[in-house]
Structure formats: structure tokens, C-alpha cells
Design a protein around this motif. Structure first.
Motif, short mmCIF file in Angstrom:
data_model
loop_
_atom_site.label_atom_id
_atom_site.label_comp_id
_atom_site.label_asym_id
_atom_site.label_seq_id
_atom_site.Cartn_x
_atom_site.Cartn_y
_atom_site.Cartn_z
N ASP A 259 9.22 21.49 26.28
CA ASP A 259 9.41 21.11 27.68
C ASP A 259 8.95 22.24 28.62
OD1 ASP A 259 10.53 18.74 26.76
OD2 ASP A 259 12.57 19.53 26.81
N LYS A 260 7.82 22.82 28.27
CA LYS A 260 7.18 23.89 29.05
C LYS A 260 7.91 25.25 28.95
CE LYS A 260 3.99 21.17 30.79
NZ LYS A 260 2.65 21.26 30.22
N ARG A 261 8.99 25.30 28.21
CA ARG A 261 9.70 26.57 28.09
C ARG A 261 9.24 27.30 26.84
NH1 ARG A 261 15.75 25.62 29.88
NH2 ARG A 261 15.56 23.72 31.09
N PRO A 262 8.90 28.57 26.95
CA PRO A 262 8.51 29.31 25.75
C PRO A 262 9.72 29.50 24.83
CG PRO A 262 8.54 30.77 27.66
CD PRO A 262 8.83 29.39 28.17
N ILE A 263 9.51 29.34 23.54
CA ILE A 263 10.58 29.55 22.56
C ILE A 263 10.44 30.97 22.01
CG2 ILE A 263 11.56 28.75 20.36
CD1 ILE A 263 11.76 26.79 22.87
N GLY A 264 11.53 31.71 22.06
CA GLY A 264 11.50 33.11 21.61
C GLY A 264 10.44 33.87 22.37
N GLU A 265 9.54 34.49 21.63
CA GLU A 265 8.47 35.30 22.23
C GLU A 265 7.28 34.42 22.66
OE1 GLU A 265 8.48 39.33 21.10
OE2 GLU A 265 10.37 38.50 21.90
N GLY A 266 7.41 33.12 22.42
CA GLY A 266 6.30 32.23 22.77
C GLY A 266 5.17 32.27 21.76
N LYS A 267 5.46 32.83 20.59
CA LYS A 267 4.47 32.80 19.50
C LYS A 267 5.20 32.63 18.16
CE LYS A 267 3.66 37.79 19.02
NZ LYS A 267 4.60 38.62 19.68
N PRO A 268 4.48 32.21 17.12
CA PRO A 268 5.14 31.96 15.84
C PRO A 268 5.94 33.19 15.38
CG PRO A 268 2.92 31.11 15.78
CD PRO A 268 3.04 31.87 17.06
N GLY A 269 7.18 32.96 14.96
CA GLY A 269 8.06 34.07 14.60
C GLY A 269 8.00 34.43 13.12
N PRO A 270 8.62 35.54 12.75
CA PRO A 270 8.54 36.06 11.38
C PRO A 270 9.18 35.16 10.33
CG PRO A 270 10.10 37.36 12.69
CD PRO A 270 9.38 36.45 13.64
N VAL A 271 10.30 34.52 10.65
CA VAL A 271 10.96 33.67 9.65
C VAL A 271 10.08 32.44 9.38
CG1 VAL A 271 13.03 32.31 9.11
CG2 VAL A 271 13.25 34.47 10.39
N THR A 272 9.56 31.85 10.44
CA THR A 272 8.66 30.70 10.31
C THR A 272 7.47 31.07 9.43
OG1 THR A 272 9.27 30.00 12.53
CG2 THR A 272 7.28 29.02 11.60
N LYS A 273 6.88 32.22 9.72
CA LYS A 273 5.68 32.64 8.97
C LYS A 273 6.00 32.84 7.50
CE LYS A 273 3.07 35.00 12.60
NZ LYS A 273 2.82 36.34 13.15
N ARG A 274 7.15 33.45 7.24
CA ARG A 274 7.55 33.72 5.86
C ARG A 274 7.78 32.41 5.10
NH1 ARG A 274 12.04 36.93 7.03
NH2 ARG A 274 13.42 35.35 6.18
N LEU A 275 8.50 31.48 5.72
CA LEU A 275 8.80 30.21 5.05
C LEU A 275 7.53 29.39 4.85
CD1 LEU A 275 12.12 29.32 6.93
CD2 LEU A 275 11.92 30.13 4.57
N ALA A 276 6.66 29.41 5.85
CA ALA A 276 5.39 28.67 5.75
C ALA A 276 4.54 29.24 4.61
CB ALA A 276 4.63 28.73 7.07
N GLU A 277 4.56 30.54 4.49
CA GLU A 277 3.79 31.23 3.45
C GLU A 277 4.31 30.85 2.06
OE1 GLU A 277 1.15 33.14 3.80
OE2 GLU A 277 1.10 33.44 1.61
N GLU A 278 5.64 30.85 1.92
CA GLU A 278 6.23 30.51 0.62
C GLU A 278 6.01 29.02 0.31
OE1 GLU A 278 7.12 32.05 -1.91
OE2 GLU A 278 8.28 30.56 -3.05
N PHE A 279 6.05 28.19 1.34
CA PHE A 279 5.78 26.76 1.13
C PHE A 279 4.34 26.59 0.63
CE2 PHE A 279 4.29 22.57 2.47
CZ PHE A 279 5.23 21.76 1.85
N ARG A 280 3.44 27.32 1.24
CA ARG A 280 2.04 27.29 0.84
C ARG A 280 1.87 27.70 -0.61
NH1 ARG A 280 -2.59 26.52 3.42
NH2 ARG A 280 -4.20 27.36 2.07
N ARG A 281 2.58 28.77 -0.95
CA ARG A 281 2.48 29.29 -2.32
C ARG A 281 2.99 28.24 -3.31
NH1 ARG A 281 4.78 31.36 -6.31
NH2 ARG A 281 6.86 31.00 -5.50
N ARG A 282 4.13 27.61 -2.97
CA ARG A 282 4.70 26.62 -3.89
C ARG A 282 3.83 25.38 -4.04
NH1 ARG A 282 11.25 26.08 -3.74
NH2 ARG A 282 11.71 28.31 -3.76
N THR A 283 3.23 24.94 -2.94
CA THR A 283 2.42 23.74 -3.03
C THR A 283 1.09 24.01 -3.75
OG1 THR A 283 1.61 24.19 -0.79
CG2 THR A 283 3.34 22.53 -1.01
N ARG A 284 0.61 25.22 -3.60
CA ARG A 284 -0.67 25.55 -4.24
C ARG A 284 -0.49 26.17 -5.61
NH1 ARG A 284 -0.51 24.00 1.13
NH2 ARG A 284 -2.61 23.69 1.95
N ALA A 285 0.77 26.26 -6.07
CA ALA A 285 1.03 26.93 -7.37
C ALA A 285 0.48 26.12 -8.53
CB ALA A 285 2.52 27.14 -7.54
#
Ligand code: PMP
Length: 285
Positions: A259-285
């Protein structure tokens, strides 16, 4: 391009994959479906998808004219016939052809078809920089009407919210439930991070019990991150440190504006990046 469609037991060319205009799937959205990914030729969490397909069918009192093992084999056969290592597979079971009335008992033969194709839901750039979403005015289906736990062919509720998102110049919309709590997006589940804890709406908020959601919860718990399934308000989203969406097609995608409001720093955060990375690893394993 997927070239072979599995239709009621046969692999046919896509132009020959046809069903009747009297099918109640077409006339009334009377049917159920699944979306499944293959990565490197392997079907990701096939058993969970097949189980949910049968649960959805039971929910609408539709008897799938095949066993879960037969469906699983048909999915694997369709994947093999299309020669796509990384694909998106759509499994659909309709009520079948009947009369113009609603009575499903007039539909004697459910149609089962399986499409295997490529999918790219969002531009790659958004996985790196994050997505902007809005809150839709269209609320999520009431669980006592068409329960969002059913993956039914009746996606009009989601489509109306999607139109709102598109009108607002965004790709996705957050849908609230009848109580005003956050439910999910039009085709994805939603998570937020606050003080290193992961929050996501409970199933009772009226959501699809996403298989990617389930995988992310498992990944987070395995790495020692606390996960809480709790009712969330829009305010909770606005003050979150991070936000991301999950889905079979979308995988894990950061949300940086709501709704036009920035979330957190307004950029992808560290927890999101870490979980996305692990999801990637698991799906491509
Ligand atoms: N919510 C809705 C409404 C969906 O249609 C989907 C699937 N696209 C999801 C959530 C995500 O579920 P899954 O992770 O099982 O694909």
C-alpha cells in the motif's frame, strides 16, 4: 512449450486436448486442481500435492476416477513426455459433462487432465529487488462458503483481487478475511519477519495450506528460527521488518512495499534471503 497433454489416460497434442462445453468445470468452475513443479526432472513434493488434490476433491464431493498412485504415475508420464526438466505441471479434475442445471449427479465422468509447461510468474528482477503489493478491497472467501483450503476451479475471488492489484500497477494483492485479518495473496501465502521471528496467518484465517508455506516453516524451524502461525492485521504488515510470499509458481519472493509503504528498509531482508536460498537449495538438490 509443453507439447503433450495427458487427458483421461491418453497423451495427446495440445490442440487435441479438448473437453466439452457442458463440463461443469467450464459452466460452474466445478472442479479442483493442483500446480506442481519439477526441478531437474524431479517432481517437488509430489505426494503432498496429490494428497491435497484428493482433499480438495473430497471437499467438493468429487470422486476422482483414479487412485492417487495412478495420478502420480500420470503426472510423471506427462513430465517425461514433455522433456522439460524444469517445469510447472497443472493437474485438473473437473466434474465432467452434464446438463445445464447445477446438479453434479448429472455429470457421470469427471475429466482429468495434466498440462506440463514452463512458467515464469514474476520477472527475475523482482526476486532481487522485491515486489510491491496492495491490500485488495475484495475479501478472501469466507471459510464457510467456498473454503480457501479447497484448491477449486472457482478462482473468481482471487481474480477480482488480482484485477485490483493490476489496476494499482502491482502484481499481487494481499487479501484480508471476513474478520479483517490478513489471509493470503491471490496465488501465494504470506509471511512477515519481526524481531527475527517468522509470522504467517494460521490455516483458520481462511487460506490455502500452501506446500511452499509448509516447506518454509520447516526450513525456518530447522535453522532454529521461531515460527508463529498467528492472525495478522494490516498494521502488522506495515511495521514488519521483512515480508515475503511463497507459492509453487512464485517460490519465495520478497515484498518491499505494501500500500505504498516501504516494509523494513524497503529492500529484501536477510531472513527472506536466507530462507529463499535454502528453498532454492532444497528444490535443486
Ligand atoms: N494461496 C493460493 C490462493 C494459491 O493459489 C496458492 C498456489 N498457487 C498458494 C497459496 C501457494 O500454495 P503452494 O505453495 O502449495 O503452491
Amino acid at each position: 512449450m509443453g507439447s503433450k497433454v495427458w487427458l483421461n489416460g491418453d497423451l495427446v497434442g495440445r490442440d487435441d486436448a479438448k473437453i466439452s462445453v457442458f463440463d461443469h468445470g467450464v459452466l460452474y468452475g466445478d472442479g479442483v486442481f493442483e500446480g506442481i513443479r519439477s526441478y531437474g526432472g524431479k517432481l517437488f513434493r509430489l505426494d503432498a500435492h496429490v494428497r491435497r488434490l484428493y482433499d480438495s476433491a473430497r471437499g467438493i464431493r468429487l470422486a476422482i476416477p483414479m487412485t492417487p498412485q495412478e495420478i502420480a504415475k500420470a503426472i510423471a508420464d506427462t513430465l517425461a513426455a514433455n522433456g522439460l526438466a524444469d517445469s510447472y505441471i497443472r493437474v485438473v479434475v473437473t466434474r465432467g459433462a452434464g446438463t445445464l442445471g447445477l446438479d453434479p449427479n448429472r455429470c457421470t465422468h469427471p475429466n482429468v487432465f495434466i498440462i506440463c509447461d514452463k512458467i515464469a510468474l514474476y520477472p527475475q528482477e523482482l526476486y532481487e529487488n522485491g515486489l510491491e503489493v496492495i491490500t485488495a478491497a475484495t475479501m478472501r472467501n469466507h471459510p464457510n462458503a467456498v473454503n480457501p483450503r479447497l484448491k477449486s476451479l472457482n478462482y473468481l475471488n482471487n481474480i477480482l483481487a488480482k484485477i485490483e492489484a493490476i489496476d494499482a500497477g502491482t502484481f499481487e494483492a494481499v487479501m484480508l478475511n471476513h474478520l479483517g485479518y490478513v489471509a493470503e495473496c491471490t496465488g501465494d501465502n504470506l509471511f512477515i519477519v519481526r524481531d527475527a521471528t517468522l509470522f504467517t496467518p494460521p490455516i483458520s484465517a481462511g487460506i490455502l495450506e500452501g506446500i511452499t508455506r509448509d516447506e518454509i516453516i520447516a526450513i525456518a524451524r530447522a535453522e532454529g528460527t521461531e515460527v508463529r502461525e498467528e492472525n495478522l492485521t494490516r498494521h502488522d504488515l506495515y511495521v514488519a521488518d521483512e515480508c515475503f510470499l511463497t507459492g509453487t509458481a512464485a517460490e519465495v519472493i520478497p515484498v518491499v512495499r505494501i500500500d505504498k509503504r516501504p516494509i523494513g528498509e524497503g529492500k529484501p531482508g536477510p531472513v527472506t534471503k536466507r530462507l529463499a536460498e535454502e528453498f532454492r537449495r532444497r528444490t535443486r538438490a
